[in-house]
Design an enzyme around this catalytic site. Structure first.
Site, mmCIF file in Angstrom:
data_model
loop_
_atom_site.group_PDB
_atom_site.id
_atom_site.type_symbol
_atom_site.label_atom_id
_atom_site.label_comp_id
_atom_site.label_asym_id
_atom_site.label_seq_id
_atom_site.Cartn_x
_atom_site.Cartn_y
_atom_site.Cartn_z
ATOM 1 N N HIS A 1 0.859 -1.176 0.000
ATOM 2 C CA HIS A 1 0.000 0.000 0.000
ATOM 3 C C HIS A 1 0.899 1.231 0.000
ATOM 4 O O HIS A 1 2.019 1.202 0.498
ATOM 5 C CB HIS A 1 -0.871 -0.038 1.257
ATOM 6 C CG HIS A 1 -1.948 0.990 1.333
ATOM 7 N ND1 HIS A 1 -1.695 2.311 1.658
ATOM 8 C CD2 HIS A 1 -3.295 0.900 1.162
ATOM 9 C CE1 HIS A 1 -2.827 2.978 1.677
ATOM 10 N NE2 HIS A 1 -3.818 2.159 1.376
ATOM 11 N N GLN B 1 -4.562 -5.389 7.051
ATOM 12 C CA GLN B 1 -5.460 -6.358 6.421
ATOM 13 C C GLN B 1 -5.445 -7.713 7.117
ATOM 14 O O GLN B 1 -6.182 -8.613 6.705
ATOM 15 C CB GLN B 1 -5.073 -6.537 4.946
ATOM 16 C CG GLN B 1 -5.187 -5.279 4.105
ATOM 17 C CD GLN B 1 -6.613 -4.854 3.849
ATOM 18 O OE1 GLN B 1 -7.536 -5.669 3.909
ATOM 19 N NE2 GLN B 1 -6.820 -3.587 3.565
ATOM 20 N N LYS C 1 -10.866 -0.705 9.763
ATOM 21 C CA LYS C 1 -11.018 -1.953 9.008
ATOM 22 C C LYS C 1 -11.412 -3.129 9.910
ATOM 23 O O LYS C 1 -11.602 -4.242 9.415
ATOM 24 C CB LYS C 1 -9.715 -2.285 8.271
ATOM 25 C CG LYS C 1 -9.300 -1.256 7.227
ATOM 26 C CD LYS C 1 -8.028 -1.662 6.514
ATOM 27 C CE LYS C 1 -7.428 -0.542 5.693
ATOM 28 N NZ LYS C 1 -8.274 -0.127 4.560
ATOM 29 N N CYS D 1 -4.679 2.238 -3.779
ATOM 30 C CA CYS D 1 -3.464 2.782 -3.142
ATOM 31 C C CYS D 1 -2.301 1.798 -3.248
ATOM 32 O O CYS D 1 -1.476 1.698 -2.332
ATOM 33 C CB CYS D 1 -3.727 3.154 -1.691
ATOM 34 S SG CYS D 1 -4.934 4.471 -1.473
#
Length: 418
Positions: free
Chosen positions: A134, A212, A235, A376
């Site tokens: 990212h 993530q 997230k 991104c």
């Protein structure tokens, strides 16, 4: 079709957004949790109650509200430390997001205020990242290289979307290795233990962007082998405006402050200052109080559901999606096409159709929310020779029926452009 041991319909009732209808009465199919997750009532109500009944600044007000707010804020730190297996609560630094956490870390390297040789950086020294990062884990290191004259190097990515790991890239000149624990585009879970072992073998430090992975899999700081880990609240069913940098205590103690101001000081004179111990040394000014408390509530929620159960549910969804997407002509998955070493993020292209058109039709006609663009991660898309992808990312509240809706929508998109 859903897991018999995972009551996804019960979970969905915790998320008020799924009770709404989109224009024309369409149900919402939210497949964009890799971008930002939805929020359960438990998080929303915890934040509302604190704002309504307990709010005050933290660490400085000598009254009941100040004590309640400080206890809740520091209690959230305790919860997060336990959630990620941090050896000490003081190793949990609150930031506004993972980007700020990684910038905080990069600021310490090559900084004359940091005399620790592990952070000394100049011409001839090396920074190692990867091609799948990212932008938050690319740009801070580019800026550091420009600032210090160090050399920026990176691992490539294989055609299958795996890290093209070559231990020889990490040399005696390497000072920091910073890679994603899990790719936000490919879903690839990287072999971080192997990379960390090599980094430590040559005396380098290693950082992970775990934005993530922490929301989806059990993660333990003592088992990862990393020196620093960054992740973000929005997230993981928490609010925006709150993130975390975890670091080994002895490293954090040697790092200079990133921002100066109130609360991060021990004492101030006109010509110099001394600084508070960690974690407060890195939390200048009024922090995101309610957001941190909301993240604590998110951790409570995920813990109650169970990360093992969430991971198993997501593996079912991902397996189902990978199989279902094979039915769509000319669809190309960008990333691993098997469950091995991957998470619940699937990015793809449709031959001859721009992802922006795919996303708009899915949203306008099917209520399916996906992410389109380079996410991104532009260098990764350049590596695959594509300008953008469509990304479907799954979480604990998604169902296989929603994947069916995605596939129906994709078939329709192809008919529109036939």
């Amino acid at each position: 079709m859903t897991s018999t041991s995972f009551d996804v319909e019960k979970i969905r009732k915790d998320f008020p957004v799924f009770s709404r209808e989109l224009p024309d009465g369409r149900p919402l199919v939210y497949l964009d949790s890799g971008n930002s997750s939805q929020k359960p009532n438990q998080v929303i109500e915890t934040m509302r109650e604190h704002l309504a009944l307990h709010y005050s600044n933290v660490g400085r007000a000598m009254h009941v509200l100040g004590a309640e707010s400080t206890d809740a804020y520091e209690g959230a730190r305790d919860k997060i430390a336990g959630f990620v297996g941090a050896p000490s609560r003081d190793e949990v630094i609150f930031t506004k997001n993972a980007s700020e956490a990684l910038n905080l870390l990069a600021y310490s390297f090559g900084n004359p205020a940091n005399t620790d040789p592990r952070f000394t950086l100049g011409p001839g020294d090396e920074i190692v990242i990867s091609e799948m990062e990212h932008h938050s884990n690319i740009v801070p290191w580019q800026l550091l290289a420009q600032r210090t004259g160090a050399t920026l190097k990176w691992f490539g990515v294989t055609d299958e979307g795996r890290l093209d790991y070559d231990p020889a890239l990490i040399t005696e000149r390497t000072k920091i290795v910073s890679i994603a624990h899990q790719s936000n585009v490919l879903g690839t879970v990287n072999p971080v233990a192997e990379v960390a072992a090599r980094a430590h073998e040559v005396g380098a430090l290693i950082a992970l962007d775990a934005s993530q992975s922490v929301p989806h899999h059990p993660v333990d700081m003592t088992e990862l082998g990393a020196d620093f880990v960054a992740f973000t609240g929005h997230k993981m069913v928490g609010p925006s405006g709150i993130g975390v940098l975890w670091g080994r205590a002895e490293l954090l103690e040697s790092m200079p402050p990133f921002l100066g101001g109130g609360e991060m000081i021990e004492a101030v004179w006109m010509d110099h200052s001394t600084y508070a111990p960690i974690p407060h040394k890195f939390e200048a000014g009024t922090p995101p109080i309610v957001e941190a408390i909301g993240l604590g509530a998110a951790v409570d929620y995920l813990t109650e559901v169970g990360l093992d159960a969430i991971e198993a549910h997501e593996r079912e969804l991902t397996a189902y999606a990978l199989e279902a997407l094979r039915e769509v002509p000319t669809l190309r998955v960008i990333g691993p096409e098997t469950l091995e070493g991957r998470g619940a993020t699937v990015s793809f292209t449709l031959e001859g159709i721009h992802p922006h058109d795919v996303g708009q039709i899915l949203d306008d006609q099917f209520g399916v929310a996906v992410r389109v663009g380079h996410h991104c991660a532009r260098p990764l898309h350049l590596r695959f020779g594509i300008p953008a992808t469509t990304r479907a990312s799954f979480y604990l509240y998604n169902t296989t029926g929603e994947i069916d809706a995605l596939v129906r929508g994709l078939h329709h998109v192809q008919k529109v452009f036939a």
